[in-house]
Design an enzyme around this catalytic site. Structure first.
Site, PDB file in Angstrom:
ATOM      1  N   HIS A   1     -14.811 -18.763 -28.077  1.00 49.79           N
ATOM      2  CA  HIS A   1     -14.428 -18.815 -26.667  1.00 49.79           C
ATOM      3  C   HIS A   1     -14.551 -17.448 -26.018  1.00 49.79           C
ATOM      4  O   HIS A   1     -14.761 -16.445 -26.696  1.00 49.79           O
ATOM      5  CB  HIS A   1     -12.993 -19.348 -26.514  1.00 49.79           C
TER       6      HIS A   1
ATOM      7  N   CYS B   1      -9.649 -17.339 -33.930  1.00 55.97           N
ATOM      8  CA  CYS B   1     -10.866 -17.686 -33.190  1.00 55.97           C
ATOM      9  C   CYS B   1     -11.833 -16.508 -33.127  1.00 55.97           C
ATOM     10  O   CYS B   1     -11.486 -15.383 -33.423  1.00 55.97           O
ATOM     11  CB  CYS B   1     -10.511 -18.096 -31.765  1.00 55.97           C
TER      12      CYS B   1
END
Length: 173
Positions: free
Chosen positions: A133, A149
């Site tokens: 992301h 992440c």
């Protein structure tokens, strides 16, 4: 004027003769064949050690390399093979219970927008709560700052988002 130039010269020489530190090793190209049997829909290798994400298109003509965030600790790191299972522009965010235990001040939910830690685009992996992301906080790129992440600058994730297809194979190493 000559005195000013002479004063500046020694510091330049010292900088060149002292230990030189480069971050270029993180941005060497890789060969996708070291990680996958075929390109399929395209492949991504996220190298957590060098903090770099590598992308190859399915036909092998498009190779891209981006600097990334990496997990804050080894316990938050997951390595192995996964794939992109969905994509979203303007992602919302719900911190995991473990994130909220580590930081009780986190909100239970955050809608899309400038305060959202997922940035402008998100690609969800087959592992629950693991994503590629963007981030609005550009200071995080190149640092161990995520809860697992892989984060990119918003402009980079938008570029990658446009070429990555659902089903793209991903390896985190």
């Amino acid at each position: 004027m000559a005195g000013l130039m002479a004063l500046g010269a020694p510091s330049i020489l010292r900088a060149e003769t002292g230990p030189v530190r480069h971050n270029a090793s993180s941005f060497r190209t890789r060969d996708w064949r070291d990680h996958f049997d075929s390109l399929g829909n395209g492949v991504i290798v996220a190298d957590l050690t060098s903090r770099a994400l590598h992308y190859w298109s399915g036909d092998g003509t498009d190779y891209r390399l981006y600097p990334t965030t990496v997990p804050m600790s080894e316990e938050l790191t997951r390595r192995g093979y996964t794939e992109v299972v969905r994509k979203r522009v303007g992602p919302d965010w719900t911190p995991t219970p473990d994130m909220r235990r580590r930081d009780p001040d986190l909100p239970a939910y955050m809608p899309p927008g400038p305060g959202n830690p997922l940035g402008t685009h998100a690609m969800y992996l087959s592992w629950p709560a693991y994503l590629i992301h963007g981030t609005h906080d550009t200071r995080k790129i190149g640092r161990p700052s995520s809860s697992g992440c892989v984060g990119l600058y918003n402009e980079h994730v938008a570029e990658l988002f446009a070429v990555v297809r659902v089903g793209t194979k991903v390896r985190l190493l």
